[in-house]
Design a protein around this motif. Structure first.
Motif, PDB file in Angstrom:
ATOM      1  N   MET A 276       0.832  -1.205   0.000  1.00  0.00           N
ATOM      2  CA  MET A 276       0.000   0.000   0.000  1.00  0.00           C
ATOM      3  C   MET A 276       0.868   1.256   0.000  1.00  0.00           C
ATOM      4  N   ARG A 277       1.972   1.217   0.731  1.00  0.00           N
ATOM      5  CA  ARG A 277       2.842   2.383   0.817  1.00  0.00           C
ATOM      6  C   ARG A 277       3.532   2.668  -0.522  1.00  0.00           C
ATOM      7  N   VAL A 278       3.872   1.626  -1.271  1.00  0.00           N
ATOM      8  CA  VAL A 278       4.588   1.787  -2.532  1.00  0.00           C
ATOM      9  C   VAL A 278       3.644   2.154  -3.676  1.00  0.00           C
ATOM     10  N   GLU A 279       2.494   1.480  -3.745  1.00  0.00           N
ATOM     11  CA  GLU A 279       1.531   1.751  -4.824  1.00  0.00           C
ATOM     12  C   GLU A 279       0.125   1.907  -4.245  1.00  0.00           C
ATOM     13  N   PRO A 280      -0.135   3.011  -3.570  1.00  0.00           N
ATOM     14  CA  PRO A 280      -1.431   3.187  -2.890  1.00  0.00           C
ATOM     15  C   PRO A 280      -2.646   3.170  -3.812  1.00  0.00           C
ATOM     16  N   GLU A 281      -2.537   3.793  -4.977  1.00  0.00           N
ATOM     17  CA  GLU A 281      -3.690   3.850  -5.874  1.00  0.00           C
ATOM     18  C   GLU A 281      -4.065   2.459  -6.372  1.00  0.00           C
ATOM     19  N   ARG A 282      -3.065   1.696  -6.778  1.00  0.00           N
ATOM     20  CA  ARG A 282      -3.326   0.331  -7.247  1.00  0.00           C
ATOM     21  C   ARG A 282      -3.873  -0.532  -6.117  1.00  0.00           C
ATOM     22  N   TYR A 283      -3.315  -0.360  -4.939  1.00  0.00           N
ATOM     23  CA  TYR A 283      -3.716  -1.155  -3.780  1.00  0.00           C
ATOM     24  C   TYR A 283      -5.192  -0.936  -3.463  1.00  0.00           C
ATOM     25  N   TRP A 284      -5.571   0.325  -3.276  1.00  0.00           N
ATOM     26  CA  TRP A 284      -6.942   0.609  -2.859  1.00  0.00           C
ATOM     27  C   TRP A 284      -7.945   0.406  -3.990  1.00  0.00           C
ATOM     28  N   SER A 285      -7.504   0.552  -5.216  1.00  0.00           N
ATOM     29  CA  SER A 285      -8.378   0.253  -6.344  1.00  0.00           C
ATOM     30  C   SER A 285      -8.730  -1.236  -6.362  1.00  0.00           C
ATOM     31  N   SER A 286      -7.749  -2.074  -6.051  1.00  0.00           N
ATOM     32  CA  SER A 286      -7.980  -3.520  -5.999  1.00  0.00           C
ATOM     33  C   SER A 286      -8.942  -3.880  -4.877  1.00  0.00           C
ATOM     34  N   VAL A 287      -8.782  -3.230  -3.723  1.00  0.00           N
ATOM     35  CA  VAL A 287      -9.677  -3.483  -2.587  1.00  0.00           C
ATOM     36  C   VAL A 287     -11.103  -3.086  -2.946  1.00  0.00           C
ATOM     37  N   GLN A 288     -11.275  -1.924  -3.557  1.00  0.00           N
ATOM     38  CA  GLN A 288     -12.609  -1.473  -3.946  1.00  0.00           C
ATOM     39  C   GLN A 288     -13.228  -2.402  -4.982  1.00  0.00           C
ATOM     40  N   ASP A 289     -12.408  -2.888  -5.902  1.00  0.00           N
ATOM     41  CA  ASP A 289     -12.917  -3.777  -6.952  1.00  0.00           C
ATOM     42  C   ASP A 289     -13.448  -5.086  -6.373  1.00  0.00           C
ATOM     43  N   VAL A 290     -12.735  -5.653  -5.393  1.00  0.00           N
ATOM     44  CA  VAL A 290     -13.201  -6.918  -4.833  1.00  0.00           C
ATOM     45  C   VAL A 290     -14.480  -6.692  -4.027  1.00  0.00           C
ATOM     46  N   TRP A 291     -14.631  -5.504  -3.444  1.00  0.00           N
ATOM     47  CA  TRP A 291     -15.880  -5.234  -2.730  1.00  0.00           C
ATOM     48  C   TRP A 291     -17.037  -5.057  -3.713  1.00  0.00           C
ATOM     49  N   VAL A 292     -16.785  -4.398  -4.835  1.00  0.00           N
ATOM     50  CA  VAL A 292     -17.816  -4.265  -5.867  1.00  0.00           C
ATOM     51  C   VAL A 292     -18.254  -5.646  -6.341  1.00  0.00           C
ATOM     52  N   LEU A 293     -17.296  -6.556  -6.457  1.00  0.00           N
ATOM     53  CA  LEU A 293     -17.614  -7.931  -6.852  1.00  0.00           C
ATOM     54  C   LEU A 293     -18.524  -8.589  -5.823  1.00  0.00           C
ATOM     55  N   ALA A 294     -18.244  -8.366  -4.536  1.00  0.00           N
ATOM     56  CA  ALA A 294     -19.080  -8.937  -3.480  1.00  0.00           C
ATOM     57  C   ALA A 294     -20.511  -8.399  -3.561  1.00  0.00           C
ATOM     58  N   ILE A 295     -20.644  -7.115  -3.819  1.00  0.00           N
ATOM     59  CA  ILE A 295     -21.966  -6.509  -3.937  1.00  0.00           C
ATOM     60  C   ILE A 295     -22.710  -7.057  -5.150  1.00  0.00           C
ATOM     61  N   SER A 296     -21.996  -7.278  -6.254  1.00  0.00           N
ATOM     62  CA  SER A 296     -22.638  -7.823  -7.458  1.00  0.00           C
ATOM     63  C   SER A 296     -23.156  -9.232  -7.205  1.00  0.00           C
ATOM     64  N   LYS A 297     -22.431 -10.003  -6.387  1.00  0.00           N
ATOM     65  CA  LYS A 297     -22.893 -11.340  -6.036  1.00  0.00           C
ATOM     66  C   LYS A 297     -24.174 -11.258  -5.208  1.00  0.00           C
ATOM     67  N   GLU A 298     -24.245 -10.259  -4.327  1.00  0.00           N
ATOM     68  CA  GLU A 298     -25.451 -10.058  -3.524  1.00  0.00           C
ATOM     69  C   GLU A 298     -26.638  -9.755  -4.427  1.00  0.00           C
ATOM     70  N   LYS A 299     -26.444  -8.892  -5.419  1.00  0.00           N
ATOM     71  CA  LYS A 299     -27.533  -8.539  -6.330  1.00  0.00           C
ATOM     72  C   LYS A 299     -27.961  -9.732  -7.170  1.00  0.00           C
ATOM     73  N   ASP A 300     -26.978 -10.537  -7.619  1.00  0.00           N
ATOM     74  CA  ASP A 300     -27.315 -11.731  -8.403  1.00  0.00           C
ATOM     75  C   ASP A 300     -28.148 -12.713  -7.580  1.00  0.00           C
ATOM     76  N   GLU A 301     -27.794 -12.850  -6.299  1.00  0.00           N
ATOM     77  CA  GLU A 301     -28.526 -13.758  -5.420  1.00  0.00           C
ATOM     78  C   GLU A 301     -29.959 -13.274  -5.219  1.00  0.00           C
ATOM     79  N   LYS A 302     -30.127 -11.953  -5.065  1.00  0.00           N
ATOM     80  CA  LYS A 302     -31.473 -11.405  -4.886  1.00  0.00           C
ATOM     81  C   LYS A 302     -32.317 -11.629  -6.136  1.00  0.00           C
ATOM     82  N   ARG A 303     -31.702 -11.438  -7.322  1.00  0.00           N
ATOM     83  CA  ARG A 303     -32.437 -11.658  -8.566  1.00  0.00           C
ATOM     84  C   ARG A 303     -32.853 -13.123  -8.693  1.00  0.00           C
ATOM     85  N   LEU A 304     -31.961 -14.029  -8.282  1.00  0.00           N
ATOM     86  CA  LEU A 304     -32.268 -15.449  -8.360  1.00  0.00           C
ATOM     87  C   LEU A 304     -33.435 -15.805  -7.445  1.00  0.00           C
TER      88      LEU A 304
END
Length: 321
Positions: A276-304
């Motif tokens: 995180m200290r060396v590449e903060p933007e890449r680090y936090w972008s990756s964290v946000q992306d995996v959370w977006v993925l978790a939310i998308s799984k929640e929406k898919d489950e609700k649709r199902l």
């Protein structure tokens, strides 16, 4: 009342136990925010100072201002502590998780809205604390119904890997910079490791708790709200000598073969838990992306679920007369 910020505290957090901190959030915006985690659970690396952990808690506060945060520090004695000592230290975390409705209790029901939990674990010390917490919750609640699994994601920074004497020496060398203290500390670590290893052979039981942590971390149900649906993000580096990148990659591959959704970020120049200290933007972008993925799984489950309910409710009635 939150403690005064300083060496032994985190700004905006209350100390709930030795090395355990809670930032509660009871703002109204939490109910209307359906895209952010409600709880961020952080397991620090061995010997991490609060000034280091503050870099992560501050960013999480900016990214997800409505989320409560729990921080679990990792003392340097974690590798030779007894399991009962570790469990006693983790009790305030269980109390906080119950208060945040992350665990089944007499006051919670399956009908109430489940919180969304983002867990962030650092190094093998953090993994050891997380697996110990998981074992405690299993003993306390048994095998919780899969209905208690809810939206979650797991971020693994510089872990997990196998732990041997060489790994421990590298980890403790980073803690003790004093040229006089370091050799003494390494001799002590080697002695403790040798004694525990001999005891393991005598009693036919693993005495070094951290030795099997990388195996326990393969479990999809590490914590009650996790499951195969929980996406994982592995963050590691080629320059990390303490947690070799090939071992982390192998763990990620093994978990993926088990059916889990895995993302990997391989850094080139960062040392152990320094990505995180060396590449903060890449680090936090990756964290946000995996959370977006978790939310998308929640929406898919609700649709199902909705697609399974609607046909039964709206199917036209037939007359056989």
């Amino acid at each position: 009342m939150s403690p005064t910020p300083g060496v032994h505290s985190l700004e905006g957090f209350s100390m709930i136990g030795p090395g355990m901190y809670l930032r509660g959030n009871h703002e109204q915006g939490q109910d209307s925010d359906t895209a952010s985690p409600n709880v961020v659970l952080i397991f620090g690396w061995m010997g991490a100072q609060l000034r280091h952990l503050r870099n992560y808690t501050n960013t999480y506060t900016k990214l997800y201002p409505n989320a409560s945060q729990i921080v679990v520090r990792c003392n340097s004695d974690i590798f030779w502590c007894t399991i009962s000592t570790i469990q006693r230290r983790l009790m305030p975390v269980i109390d906080a998780l119950e208060a945040l409705h992350c665990l089944p209790s007499s006051e919670s029901s399956l009908e109430q809205r489940r919180p969304r939990v983002l867990s962030h674990v650092f190094s093998n010390g953090g993994c050891l604390q997380m697996t110990c917490l998981g074992h405690m919750l299993q003993q306390r609640y048994g095998f919780v119904s899969a209905q208690w699994s809810f939206t979650s994601a797991l971020v693994l920074d510089s872990c997990p890997t196998t732990v041997d004497l060489n790994t421990l020496k590298l980890a403790f060398s980073a803690l003790f910079q004093n040229p006089i203290v370091r050799p003494v500390a390494l001799i002590f670590i080697s002695t403790v490791y040798f004694v525990r290893f001999c005891l393991s052979l005598l009693v036919d039981k693993q005495m070094m708790l951290v030795s099997d942590t990388h195996i326990h971390m393969r479990n999809p149900r590490l914590l009650p709200w996790m499951g195969v649906h929980t996406p994982r993000l592995y963050l590691f580096s080629r320059k990390d000598r303490t947690s070799p990148w090939k071992e982390v990659m192998h763990h990620a591959k093994t978990v993926k073969e088990g059916g889990m959704d895995v993302r990997c970020e391989l850094f080139e120049e960062s040392e152990h838990v320094a990505h995180m200290r060396v590449e903060p933007e890449r680090y936090w972008s990756s964290v946000q992306d995996v959370w977006v993925l978790a939310i998308s799984k929640e929406k898919d489950e609700k649709r199902l679920r909705l697609s399974q309910i609607l046909p039964a409710q709206h199917s036209p009635s037939r007359s056989f007369l």
